[in-house]
Design an enzyme around this catalytic site. Structure first.
Site, PDB file in Angstrom:
ATOM      1  N   ALA A 187      13.697  31.397  13.897  1.00 52.68           N
ATOM      2  CA  ALA A 187      13.663  32.737  13.280  1.00 52.68           C
ATOM      3  C   ALA A 187      14.685  33.691  13.883  1.00 52.68           C
ATOM      4  CB  ALA A 187      12.262  33.318  13.399  1.00 52.68           C
ATOM      5  N   ARG A 196       3.648  21.766  13.308  1.00 56.36           N
ATOM      6  CA  ARG A 196       3.829  23.060  12.654  1.00 56.36           C
ATOM      7  C   ARG A 196       4.336  22.854  11.225  1.00 56.36           C
ATOM      8  NH1 ARG A 196       9.165  26.527  13.608  1.00 56.36           N
ATOM      9  NH2 ARG A 196       8.624  28.368  12.414  1.00 56.36           N
ATOM     10  N   TYR A 222       8.566  21.306   7.628  1.00 57.01           N
ATOM     11  CA  TYR A 222       9.491  20.906   8.688  1.00 57.01           C
ATOM     12  C   TYR A 222       9.466  19.408   8.998  1.00 57.01           C
ATOM     13  CZ  TYR A 222       9.685  25.952   9.410  1.00 57.01           C
ATOM     14  OH  TYR A 222       9.849  27.299   9.219  1.00 57.01           O
ATOM     15  N   PRO A 269      13.103  29.134  18.986  1.00 56.52           N
ATOM     16  CA  PRO A 269      11.664  29.392  19.061  1.00 56.52           C
ATOM     17  C   PRO A 269      10.818  28.589  18.074  1.00 56.52           C
ATOM     18  CG  PRO A 269      12.867  31.451  19.121  1.00 56.52           C
ATOM     19  CD  PRO A 269      13.880  30.367  18.893  1.00 56.52           C
ATOM     20  N   ASN A 270       9.721  28.083  18.586  1.00 57.66           N
ATOM     21  CA  ASN A 270       8.678  27.372  17.819  1.00 57.66           C
ATOM     22  C   ASN A 270       9.058  25.952  17.398  1.00 57.66           C
ATOM     23  OD1 ASN A 270       6.784  29.612  17.790  1.00 57.66           O
ATOM     24  ND2 ASN A 270       8.259  30.620  16.463  1.00 57.66           N
ATOM     25  N   ASP A 279      26.508  37.239  18.541  1.00 49.97           N
ATOM     26  CA  ASP A 279      27.597  37.591  19.450  1.00 49.97           C
ATOM     27  C   ASP A 279      27.834  36.491  20.485  1.00 49.97           C
ATOM     28  OD1 ASP A 279      27.974  39.907  18.072  1.00 49.97           O
ATOM     29  OD2 ASP A 279      27.279  41.255  19.661  1.00 49.97           O
ATOM     30  N   GLU A 326      25.382  25.607  12.512  1.00 52.89           N
ATOM     31  CA  GLU A 326      23.994  26.076  12.388  1.00 52.89           C
ATOM     32  C   GLU A 326      23.236  25.128  11.459  1.00 52.89           C
ATOM     33  OE1 GLU A 326      23.759  29.773  10.295  1.00 52.89           O
ATOM     34  OE2 GLU A 326      21.676  30.131  10.872  1.00 52.89           O
ATOM     35  N   ASN A 374      19.934  25.155  15.878  1.00 53.31           N
ATOM     36  CA  ASN A 374      18.890  25.628  14.974  1.00 53.31           C
ATOM     37  C   ASN A 374      18.254  26.831  15.663  1.00 53.31           C
ATOM     38  OD1 ASN A 374      16.679  26.248  13.423  1.00 53.31           O
ATOM     39  ND2 ASN A 374      16.064  24.121  13.089  1.00 53.31           N
ATOM     40  N   HIS A 418      19.307  24.395   9.684  1.00 56.43           N
ATOM     41  CA  HIS A 418      17.903  24.714   9.433  1.00 56.43           C
ATOM     42  C   HIS A 418      17.288  23.526   8.712  1.00 56.43           C
ATOM     43  CE1 HIS A 418      18.168  28.911  10.641  1.00 56.43           C
ATOM     44  NE2 HIS A 418      19.369  28.908  10.078  1.00 56.43           N
ATOM     45  N   LEU A 419      16.128  23.098   9.178  1.00 60.26           N
ATOM     46  CA  LEU A 419      15.439  21.969   8.544  1.00 60.26           C
ATOM     47  C   LEU A 419      15.090  22.301   7.101  1.00 60.26           C
ATOM     48  CD1 LEU A 419      13.128  21.387  11.584  1.00 60.26           C
ATOM     49  CD2 LEU A 419      14.612  19.594  10.673  1.00 60.26           C
ATOM     50  N   SER A 420      14.582  23.511   6.890  1.00 57.03           N
ATOM     51  CA  SER A 420      14.150  23.923   5.549  1.00 57.03           C
ATOM     52  C   SER A 420      15.276  24.670   4.855  1.00 57.03           C
ATOM     53  CB  SER A 420      12.913  24.829   5.668  1.00 57.03           C
ATOM     54  OG  SER A 420      13.257  26.030   6.350  1.00 57.03           O
ATOM     55  N   HIS A 435      17.431  35.166  11.741  1.00 56.60           N
ATOM     56  CA  HIS A 435      17.267  36.224  10.761  1.00 56.60           C
ATOM     57  C   HIS A 435      17.451  37.629  11.326  1.00 56.60           C
ATOM     58  CE1 HIS A 435      15.978  32.788   8.575  1.00 56.60           C
ATOM     59  NE2 HIS A 435      14.857  32.659   9.262  1.00 56.60           N
ATOM     60  N   ARG A 493      12.788  30.388   0.440  1.00 57.35           N
ATOM     61  CA  ARG A 493      11.472  30.714   0.985  1.00 57.35           C
ATOM     62  C   ARG A 493      11.262  32.236   0.939  1.00 57.35           C
ATOM     63  NH1 ARG A 493      10.927  27.756   6.573  1.00 57.35           N
ATOM     64  NH2 ARG A 493       8.766  28.462   6.283  1.00 57.35           N
TER      65      ARG A 493
HETATM   66  C1  DQA Z   1      13.998  27.115  10.623  1.00 54.88           C
HETATM   67  C2  DQA Z   1      13.848  28.206   9.561  1.00 54.88           C
HETATM   68  C3  DQA Z   1      13.443  29.525  10.179  1.00 54.88           C
HETATM   69  O1  DQA Z   1      13.276  30.520   9.178  1.00 54.88           O
HETATM   70  C4  DQA Z   1      12.134  29.383  10.927  1.00 54.88           C
HETATM   71  O2  DQA Z   1      11.803  30.583  11.565  1.00 54.88           O
HETATM   72  C5  DQA Z   1      12.151  28.237  11.900  1.00 54.88           C
HETATM   73  C6  DQA Z   1      12.749  26.983  11.470  1.00 54.88           C
HETATM   74  C7  DQA Z   1      14.284  25.738   9.987  1.00 54.88           C
HETATM   75  O3  DQA Z   1      14.681  24.843  10.727  1.00 54.88           O
HETATM   76  O4  DQA Z   1      14.091  25.562   8.783  1.00 54.88           O
HETATM   77  O5  DQA Z   1      11.614  28.329  12.984  1.00 54.88           O
HETATM   78  O6  DQA Z   1      15.093  27.446  11.449  1.00 54.88           O
END
Ligand code: DQA
Length: 147
Positions: free
Chosen positions: A76, A17, A22, A9-10, A86, A97, A73, A99-101, A79, A106
């Site tokens: 959210a 964004r 990111y 998502p996003n 599963d 897995e 990736n 994550h960019l950040s 979390h 955070r």
């Molecule tokens: C993310 C970190 C997540 O907490 C956030 O909700 C994202 C991006 C990252 O790539 O750092 O959408 O997965």
């Protein structure tokens, strides 16, 4: 070796964004980089992005028997989505897995990934390079298992 790269998502809004967190690359640019990095490692990369948990789970199920590994990736969903945990566990493919950040540096609610325990590895805070590292790790794993 065929790798599925999934963005949750996003992440379709990459580039606009929170670029200070990111980065400025768009999702299309990131996916193109993944295909190029993959090709250099002898991997075939296919990409998928969805804002919908169920669509991501369906795509992971679909990877069974078609793909050899996954770079994920979860956005959210990392979390709180036990369903995604599963699914990762159920497909029995190596999943890295990404994550960019740096999610540990955070908000408190972001620090934990419930998906991580089902993953072969987790790479956070390396920006787009994290995807390259994930692909390299999977290529190395493949070579090691072929020996
Ligand atoms: C993310 C970190 C997540 O907490 C956030 O909700 C994202 C991006 C990252 O790539 O750092 O959408 O997965």
């Amino acid at each position: 070796m065929r790798i599925l790269v999934v963005n949750g998502p996003n992440l379709n809004l990459l580039g606009e964004r929170r670029p200070e967190i990111y980065g400025t690359a768009t999702l299309a640019e990131l996916e193109q980089s993944c295909r190029q990095w993959g090709a250099a490692l002898g991997l075939e990369v296919e990409t998928f992005q969805s804002n919908h948990e169920g669509a991501i789970i369906d795509r992971l199920h679909d990877a069974r028997g078609r793909c050899d590994a996954v770079v994920l990736n979860p956005g959210a969903l990392a979390h709180y989505s036990y369903a995604l945990h599963d699914a990762v566990e159920a497909i029995a493919l190596p999943v890295v897995e990404v994550h960019l950040s740096d999610i540990t540096a955070r908000e408190e609610w972001r620090a934990r990934s419930v998906v991580s325990p089902a993953c072969a590895a987790t790479i956070t805070g390396r920006g787009a390079d994290g995807y390259r590292e994930a692909l390299a790790l999977l290529a190395r794993r493949d070579q090691a298992s072929a020996r």
